[in-house]
Write an enzyme that holds these catalytic residues in place. Structure first.
Site, mmCIF file in Angstrom:
data_model
loop_
_atom_site.group_PDB
_atom_site.id
_atom_site.type_symbol
_atom_site.label_atom_id
_atom_site.label_comp_id
_atom_site.label_asym_id
_atom_site.label_seq_id
_atom_site.Cartn_x
_atom_site.Cartn_y
_atom_site.Cartn_z
ATOM 1 N N GLY A 218 38.824 44.516 46.643
ATOM 2 C CA GLY A 218 38.154 43.346 46.089
ATOM 3 C C GLY A 218 37.610 42.465 47.187
ATOM 4 N N PRO A 219 36.656 41.619 46.835
ATOM 5 C CG PRO A 219 35.189 40.265 45.632
ATOM 6 C CD PRO A 219 36.070 41.456 45.505
ATOM 7 N N PRO A 220 36.726 39.119 49.529
ATOM 8 C CG PRO A 220 35.717 38.577 51.551
ATOM 9 C CD PRO A 220 35.473 39.287 50.272
ATOM 10 C CB THR A 222 39.800 38.301 44.793
ATOM 11 O OG1 THR A 222 39.975 39.309 45.785
ATOM 12 C CG2 THR A 222 38.319 38.144 44.508
ATOM 13 N N GLY A 223 42.648 36.927 46.215
ATOM 14 C CA GLY A 223 44.097 36.818 46.074
ATOM 15 C C GLY A 223 44.849 38.095 46.413
ATOM 16 C CE LYS A 224 41.132 41.874 49.349
ATOM 17 N NZ LYS A 224 40.277 40.731 49.022
ATOM 18 C CG HIS A 439 20.297 44.930 32.692
ATOM 19 N ND1 HIS A 439 19.101 45.449 33.149
ATOM 20 C CD2 HIS A 439 21.260 45.755 33.175
ATOM 21 C CE1 HIS A 439 19.345 46.528 33.861
ATOM 22 N NE2 HIS A 439 20.651 46.741 33.905
ATOM 23 C CD GLU A 440 25.161 44.752 33.347
ATOM 24 O OE1 GLU A 440 25.726 45.809 33.001
ATOM 25 O OE2 GLU A 440 24.417 44.688 34.350
ATOM 26 C CG HIS A 443 23.559 49.277 31.013
ATOM 27 N ND1 HIS A 443 22.714 50.327 31.234
ATOM 28 C CD2 HIS A 443 23.359 48.416 32.051
ATOM 29 C CE1 HIS A 443 22.022 50.112 32.350
ATOM 30 N NE2 HIS A 443 22.390 48.956 32.869
HETATM 31 P P1 ADP Z 1 42.334 37.695 49.983
HETATM 32 O O1 ADP Z 1 43.540 38.261 50.643
HETATM 33 O O2 ADP Z 1 41.923 38.469 48.760
HETATM 34 O O3 ADP Z 1 41.183 37.455 50.884
HETATM 35 P P2 ADP Z 1 44.029 35.425 49.686
HETATM 36 O O4 ADP Z 1 45.182 36.010 48.969
HETATM 37 O O5 ADP Z 1 44.193 35.230 51.138
HETATM 38 O O6 ADP Z 1 42.715 36.252 49.396
HETATM 39 O O7 ADP Z 1 43.653 34.054 48.979
HETATM 40 C C1 ADP Z 1 43.566 32.856 49.695
HETATM 41 C C2 ADP Z 1 44.121 31.699 48.878
HETATM 42 O O8 ADP Z 1 43.332 31.465 47.733
HETATM 43 C C3 ADP Z 1 45.506 31.968 48.340
HETATM 44 O O9 ADP Z 1 46.468 31.616 49.273
HETATM 45 C C4 ADP Z 1 45.552 31.093 47.110
HETATM 46 O O10 ADP Z 1 45.846 29.767 47.440
HETATM 47 C C5 ADP Z 1 44.131 31.131 46.622
HETATM 48 N N1 ADP Z 1 43.982 32.191 45.618
HETATM 49 C C6 ADP Z 1 43.211 33.300 45.734
HETATM 50 N N2 ADP Z 1 43.286 34.047 44.617
HETATM 51 C C7 ADP Z 1 44.141 33.418 43.789
HETATM 52 C C8 ADP Z 1 44.640 33.711 42.476
HETATM 53 N N3 ADP Z 1 44.260 34.814 41.830
HETATM 54 N N4 ADP Z 1 45.510 32.841 41.920
HETATM 55 C C9 ADP Z 1 45.887 31.726 42.567
HETATM 56 N N5 ADP Z 1 45.454 31.402 43.803
HETATM 57 C C10 ADP Z 1 44.583 32.207 44.417
HETATM 58 ZN ZN ZN Z 2 21.795 48.207 34.721
#
Ligand code: ADP
Ligand code: ZN
Length: 633
Positions: A218-220, A222-224, A439-440, A443
């Site tokens: 997933g993109p930066p 997003t909470g990975k 569009h979506e 599909h």
């Molecule tokens: P990634 O690793 O995907 O780049 P991060 O986990 O480092 O993203 O996210 C950075 C901060 O953004 C987290 O510490 C949190 O505070 C907030 N955050 C990101 N995604 C979420 C989420 N799904 N729920 C709650 N907070 C989030």
């Molecule tokens: Zn399309």
């Protein structure tokens, strides 16, 4: 001791400047080392010694309060009556042996002078030396720090072979799943990993193998990282983390030894989570680059693979890696027993954004008039990190404006700020948002109403990569043979997006959004004619087998057939596409009502899952029973 005091303050001043750089620091080191001995000598020489004779005279005159004898240095410190505490005692050079001279001591006693024999009188000097030794330590330490920093990869060179640990370890992350919001699917899938860590017996007892690696895609923002920490937190196991870019060093072997160290530590602390951020930095396909850096990366990657393969049975280590670029990863990483679990972590939809805002609003003071729901609707394209950042910016603004609680005014200002700092403009413009929605839905409606099409899994307006919106279909994974009607259905589904734009907005308004759809359409139609013998040209193979069939990469070499056949191929391809396009348009025309309703809903919610979608469609028209329905999801 005035001079030594003076010295000291000068040194203190110089210490403050060390941070300014390595050059200064090493210059200072040199200065200190060369300056140190003379400094001591000087401090003694310049002490205001007074003569032995004068000393005796003062004693006789009853001016002396106390004498500290220092036999080792042959010096006496003289404290006069009336001296206050701050006055430095004066020093007298004694004659050899006088330090223990009983005569002198007796005489002093007679005069009522307090006598102390020790090197206590030396205390000042000792303190002085001690202070400066400390300063040297501070300096050397600072110098090392600077060296490590500025040399960057040279830091690796210094600790060559046995690399310094560059990974972080948190014994307790303290993060729970409650803090992760808006990415429910990923959370659910990862819940199981917590159970693996907590109760491995549950799985091993029935002979199930515990997965070693989980890949979060997933993109930066997003909470990975947050998810990985939450797993460790929930399972109460240590959390090791390192970034893929840390592995990539200038010197061959450093990255690999770092991997070894990391896993050694992890094994000692099992069960635990090892989190590798930006794994694409090290896990790119091997053999695709030139130069030393590439060799190094390959070695590191090989070491990583070796370590992962080396876990016996259930080692209790689960590796979680994060990337935004699964397409560039080396296939070896994705093989069973490695990162065979892949979990998408998408930017949140409106509902998800609301949940994330709720998490981050917990510890903030919000004015009653602030509606998180409204904020969630106004922030399409924001990731969890953007939303956290948004509320934080609003809080800072509130403090700056000396308000009691965050109001909508601060939120508005913060939204502007965060948007300005984001790359790519999220979908706020409602006309283009509606167009993408049509569009979506185009599909998806074809996919739903054409019998041989795979069922819709989800329709979303959340941008990903180049695409502004996406429709996912549940693939049918045990199918190896594809029928003609299935390929035609695929072509129709791909054309559904353009057909919807065309029917709803008119020919003049169609957009470039369909370009990749059209590429795949053309490739599929051409292969029907030239490879699969599915056209009026009959069962002919007019092309050698190419690589991937359905990836649209199949650009042809037209040399294998005559020009005449070439033009009839083109005509056949045309006919197929035309027919499919006509059918797709027909579906749009016949289902205009439900399409409009689906678009409204999609614009509002940003994501519709397959069941929701089918539910609504079924209120208007009958959905054909799919021949290859798996789970509707
Ligand atoms: P990634 O690793 O995907 O780049 P991060 O986990 O480092 O993203 O996210 C950075 C901060 O953004 C987290 O510490 C949190 O505070 C907030 N955050 C990101 N995604 C979420 C989420 N799904 N729920 C709650 N907070 C989030
Ligand atoms: Zn399309």
């Amino acid at each position: 001791m005035t001079s030594s005091l003076h010295q000291r303050s000068r040194w203190r001043r110089t210490v403050q400047t060390t941070v300014s750089g390595m050059v200064t620091a090493s210059w200072l080191m040199l200065q200190m080392l060369t300056a140190l001995p003379p400094a001591i000598a000087q401090s003694e020489a310049e002490d205001e010694l007074f003569s032995y004779g004068e000393f005796l005279k003062s004693v006789d005159a009853g001016q002396v309060e106390q004498v500290n004898l220092d036999p080792e240095r042959g010096i006496a410190e003289v404290i006069f009556k009336g001296d206050d505490e701050d006055t430095e005692p004066r020093q007298v050079q004694l004659f050899a042996g006088d330090g223990r001279n009983p005569d002198l001591i007796q005489r002093l006693r007679q005069e009522g002078v307090a006598v102390e024999v020790a090197s206590a009188g030396n205390g000042g000097a000792i303190a002085w030396v001690a202070t400066n030794t400390l300063l040297i330590f501070v300096l050397v330490f600072g110098l090392l720090l600077i060296l490590r920093r500025s040399a960057g990869s040279a830091g690796g060179a210094m600790s060559f072979g046995k690399s310094r640990a560059r990974f972080q370890m948190e014994a307790k992350t303290g993060v729970t799943f409650a803090e992760v919001a808006g990415i429910e699917e990923a959370k659910e899938e990862l819940q199981e990993v917590v159970t693996f860590l907590k109760k491995p017996e549950k799985f091993t007892a029935i002979g199930a193998k515990i997965p070693r690696g989980v890949l979060l895609i997933g993109p930066p923002g997003t909470g990975k990282t947050l998810l990985a920490k939450a797993i460790a937190g929930e399972a109460a196991v240590p959390f090791f983390s390192i970034s893929g870019s840390e592995f990539v060093e200038m010197f061959v072997g450093v990255g690999a030894s770092r991997v070894r160290d990391l896993f050694k530590k992890a094994k000692e602390n099992a069960p635990c989570i090892v989190f590798i951020d930006e794994i694409d930095a090290v896990g790119r396909q091997r053999g695709t680059g030139i130069g030393g850096g590439n060799d190094e990366r390959e070695q590191t990657l090989n070491q990583l693979l070796t370590e992962m393969d080396g876990f016996e049975g259930n080692s209790g280590i689960i590796i979680i890696a994060a990337t935004n670029r699964v397409d560039v990863l080396d296939q070896a990483l994705l093989r069973p027993g490695r990162f065979d679990r892949q979990i998408m972590v998408d930017p949140p939809d409106a509902k998800g954004r609301l949940e994330i805002l709720q998490v981050h609003a917990r510890n903030k003071k919000l004015d009653e008039a602030v509606s998180l729901d409204v904020i969630a609707r106004r922030t399409p394209g924001f990731t969890g990190a953007d939303l956290a950042n948004l509320l934080n910016e609003a809080a800072i603004l509130t403090a700056r404006r000396r308000k009691e609680a965050i109001t909508m005014a601060e939120v508005d200002a913060a939204v502007d700020r965060v948007i300005a700092g984001m790359e790519g403009i999220p979908l706020v413009d409602s006309k283009s948002k509606r167009l993408i929605a049509y569009h979506e839905v185009g599909h998806a409606i074809v996919g739903t109403l054409v019998k041989d099409h795979n069922p819709v899994q989800k329709v979303t307006l959340i941008p990903r990569g180049q695409a502004q919106g996406l429709t996912w279909f549940t693939p049918d994974d045990d199918q190896t043979l594809i029928s003609r009607s299935q390929i035609l259905a695929m072509i129709m589904g791909l054309l559904g997006g353009r057909a919807a734009e065309d029917v709803i907005f008119g020919q003049a308004e169609v957009t470039t959004g369909a370009s990749s759809d059209l590429q795949r359409v053309t490739s599929l139609a051409r292969q029907m004619v030239t490879r699969f013998g599915m056209s009026d040209l009959g069962p002919l193979s007019l092309e050698g087998a190419q690589e991937e069939v359905f990836l649209g990469r199949n650009w042809l070499n037209r040399s294998e057939y005559s020009e005449e056949i070439g033009s009839s191929i083109d005509a056949q391809v045309h006919a197929i596409v035309d027919r499919c396009y006509g059918q797709a348009k027909q579906i749009m025309l016949e289902n205009r009502l439900v399409i409009d309703r689906l678009v409204d809903l999609l614009v509002e919610k940003e994501t519709l899952d397959g069941d929701e979608f089918r539910q609504i469609v079924s209120e208007y028209t009958a959905i054909p029973q799919k021949t290859l329905v798996k789970t509707g999801s």
